[in-house]
Design a protein around this motif. Structure first.
Motif, PDB file in Angstrom:
ATOM      1  N   SER A 182      -4.239  14.079  -5.715  1.00 35.27           N
ATOM      2  CA  SER A 182      -4.122  14.413  -4.428  1.00 35.27           C
ATOM      3  C   SER A 182      -4.321  13.390  -3.381  1.00 35.27           C
ATOM      4  CB  SER A 182      -5.211  15.718  -4.181  1.00 35.27           C
ATOM      5  OG  SER A 182      -6.382  15.328  -4.262  1.00 35.27           O
ATOM      6  N   ASP A 183      -4.207  13.854  -2.238  1.00 40.74           N
ATOM      7  CA  ASP A 183      -4.369  12.596  -1.308  1.00 40.74           C
ATOM      8  C   ASP A 183      -5.983  12.490  -0.978  1.00 40.74           C
ATOM      9  OD1 ASP A 183      -1.837  12.582  -0.543  1.00 40.74           O
ATOM     10  OD2 ASP A 183      -1.959  14.048   1.107  1.00 40.74           O
ATOM     11  N   TYR A 184      -6.647  13.454  -1.272  1.00 40.24           N
ATOM     12  CA  TYR A 184      -8.036  13.389  -1.522  1.00 40.24           C
ATOM     13  C   TYR A 184      -8.429  12.313  -2.456  1.00 40.24           C
ATOM     14  CZ  TYR A 184     -13.207  13.857  -1.391  1.00 40.24           C
ATOM     15  OH  TYR A 184     -14.404  13.773  -1.483  1.00 40.24           O
TER      16      TYR A 184
END
Length: 99
Positions: free
Chosen positions: A84-86
């Motif tokens: 994920s981007d996180y």
């Protein structure tokens, strides 16, 4: 496998059939896959290793290296889950320091 059999430039798969069968059986035991499932992967690896042996990358043109990179990249499964981007963000790296 003998060093001479591995080192030969003009050998084809038939010359190493016994060695490849042993490798296949070892991979069957290691992966719990069938020989039929392993064979395409083993054939691909052998071919790639022979290509690498034939022409060192420093003797190829930028176009050839780019083509080889694109072939390598396209050989990977496109259905692999991505992070994920996180997960790849700066915040996730330093998240534990806020405690």
């Amino acid at each position: 496998m003998t060093q001479n059999r591995v080192a030969g430039n003009s050998q084809n798969l038939e010359d190493n059939k016994e060695d490849l069968e042993v490798i296949t059986q070892v991979l069957v035991r290691m992966t719990n896959l069938t020989p039929e499932q392993i064979q395409p992967h083993l054939d691909y690896m052998v071919e790639r290793l022979r290509e690498l042996k034939q022409t060192p990358s420093y003797k190829t043109t930028p176009e050839e290296r780019a083509r080889a990179f694109r072939e390598w990249a396209s050989s990977h499964d496109r259905n692999t889950l991505l992070l994920s981007d996180y997960a790849v963000s700066r915040e996730s790296i330093y998240d534990d320091e806020r405690l």
